[in-house]
Design a protein around this motif. Structure first.
Motif, mmCIF file in Angstrom:
data_model
loop_
_atom_site.group_PDB
_atom_site.id
_atom_site.type_symbol
_atom_site.label_atom_id
_atom_site.label_comp_id
_atom_site.label_asym_id
_atom_site.label_seq_id
_atom_site.Cartn_x
_atom_site.Cartn_y
_atom_site.Cartn_z
ATOM 1 N N LYS A 10 1.870 -21.049 9.329
ATOM 2 C CA LYS A 10 2.191 -22.452 9.087
ATOM 3 C C LYS A 10 2.629 -22.674 7.640
ATOM 4 C CE LYS A 10 -0.909 -24.289 12.637
ATOM 5 N NZ LYS A 10 -2.056 -25.231 12.911
ATOM 6 N N GLY B 202 -2.950 -20.595 -2.224
ATOM 7 C CA GLY B 202 -2.693 -21.649 -1.259
ATOM 8 C C GLY B 202 -1.453 -22.451 -1.633
ATOM 9 N N ASN C 119 -6.342 -23.704 -0.495
ATOM 10 C CA ASN C 119 -5.880 -25.019 -0.029
ATOM 11 C C ASN C 119 -7.014 -26.031 0.123
ATOM 12 O OD1 ASN C 119 -3.086 -24.522 0.071
ATOM 13 N ND2 ASN C 119 -3.287 -23.499 2.059
ATOM 14 N N GLU D 135 1.238 -21.690 4.840
ATOM 15 C CA GLU D 135 0.097 -22.205 4.068
ATOM 16 C C GLU D 135 -0.082 -21.533 2.709
ATOM 17 O OE1 GLU D 135 -1.749 -21.751 8.357
ATOM 18 O OE2 GLU D 135 -0.259 -20.685 7.119
#
Length: 438
Positions: free
Chosen positions: A231, A413, A334, A233
């Protein structure tokens, strides 16, 4: 947090990382951005006359830089908002007599710089960049930055068939096994200096290079930085430690206004102890502050209400090595910037400086985490304790969580650098003196 804003920020960060294979190039790129934003370049051997409302910067050794935005508010009332990071990263550096021929191959002798994770350098497409000092058409030596900017070397692993213990008990001897292959040996081989001269002529056709006098060159991985993950990330790149922090500080400084005085310092040689004229243990920052505020009493009053954010990456909680972390202090990627704490002053954080940072994070709706090493493991350090001790300014150690620190390719992240930049931007713009505590 708007995804498009994060994506645009990360693309600029990736461009900066790709263009900065060495501390010299990182400093040059920071200086270029500052010049484009209207900052005035200073020379240490000139007389200075600084004006309020103007931005300035000065470099030392081509590898360290201080940028200063002189605010309108009186320094003894507003203090100086400082942000510190370092420009160097662990790598392989060429030895002076690097070029040799062995078993029909031209190879390069290298020296490890800092705490290199050696195994990660094998089987990568490597290039070379750094600073070269040469004899030109002047009586004095001149220097220029070079970057071969293409894969020109490799460090092949030995096949598993020839080392059956490679997956069970592998160690790396940096003297014997870390000699990158440059090319097949030529019948009439050119010297390394000839190869360097040819590269300089390609990059700078107008330069007249009579002879190469010396060089400071490093190998680097040519694989481009990238946003990765199913995704998207994560950010994968070389030199996230600590060019990510340099870039965050630069972006925040460029977005600050002219009311409060702000300072960005990015120094070299952190990975080897910072003990140099251009390192945090050297006098560069202290000399700069003495020239900005010549009056000793005024300078000490200003420093008392100033604050330094020392930004350097933190160890993220690795899912495969969870036992390497204290169970209550393993930061996640993240999940926001990290406050780094150590009771033995390996980090400079205090309860008061941590509290100030937490308040800043809250104001911009950014989550904040804490990192403390396991009590039975040795802790690393940063420029934070050094700067605090040398300059006498309240300091806080922060960073974004990363994996594979000191690898040839680290991982962070995709949201964390932007989040830290939001906090740093507010920090540079806040009205209250950052280090003035009730």
């Amino acid at each position: 947090m708007q995804k498009t804003e994060v994506q645009h920020f990360n693309q600029r960060l990736i461009d900066f990382l790709a263009a900065s294979p060495t501390a010299f190039h990182a400093t040059q790129n920071i200086a270029r951005r500052l010049s484009e934003a209207g900052f005035i370049a200073l020379k240490e051997n000139d007389s200075w006359s600084l004006q309020k409302g103007q931005g300035y910067f000065v470099t030392r050794n081509d590898s360290s830089i201080i940028a200063f935005k002189y605010g309108e508010s009186p320094l003894e009332q507003s203090g100086i908002r400082m942000f510190g990071a370092h420009t160097d990263s662990p790598c392989l550096k060429l030895k002076p007599n690097a070029y040799s021929v062995n078993a029909g191959y031209s190879q390069l002798a290298v020296e490890t710089y800092g705490g290199v994770l050696l195994n990660t350098w094998f089987d990568r497409d490597l290039s070379i960049a750094g600073r070269v000092t040469y004899k030109g058409d002047s009586a004095l030596p001149a220097s220029c930055l070079v970057n071969f900017d293409r894969p020109i070397a490799c460090l092949p692993s030995i096949a598993i068939h020839l080392d059956r213990e490679a997956n069970r008990n592998k160690t790396v001897n940096p003297q014997k096994e870390m000699l990158p292959i440059l090319m097949l040996a030529e019948k009439k081989p050119k010297s390394w200096h000839e190869l360097l001269t040819s590269q300089i002529n390609q990059q700078y056709p107008a330069l007249k290079v009579e002879s190469i006098l010396d060089f400071e060159l490093s190998l680097y991985d040519t694989q481009a930085p990238a946003v990765v993950g199913f995704k998207e990330e994560f950010i994968a790149s070389a030199r996230l430690d600590n060019l990510l922090s340099c870039y965050v500080g630069l972006e925040a400084l460029l977005q600050s206004d002219s009311s409060e005085s702000c300072l960005l310092v990015c120094t070299d040689h952190e990975e080897v102890g910072s003990a140099s004229a251009c390192g945090a243990k050297g006098p560069m920052l202290e000399h700069f502050l003495q020239r900005v505020i010549p009056d000793t009493e005024l300078r000490l009053r200003t420093l008392d209400i100033s604050l330094m954010l020392s930004a350097d990456n933190a160890h993220g909680l690795h899912p495969n090595y969870q036992d390497k972390h204290d169970s209550g202090h393993g930061p996640l990627l993240n999940a926001g910037p990290v406050i780094k704490v150590n009771a033995n002053q390996r980090y400079s954080t205090t309860s008061e400086t941590a509290a100030l940072f937490k308040l800043l994070c809250k104001q911009v709706d950014v989550p904040v985490q804490s990192f403390v090493s396991r009590s039975d493991m040795e802790c690393g350090s940063t420029i934070g304790p050094i700067t605090s001790a040398e300059v006498g300014v309240k300091t806080l150690d922060i960073g974004v969580p990363t994996f594979a620190m000191h690898s040839i390719r680290e991982l962070a992240g995709a949201e964390d650098a932007y989040a830290l930049s939001q906090v740093a931007t507010l920090y540079f713009k806040q009205v209250a003196a950052p280090g003035k505590l009730d």
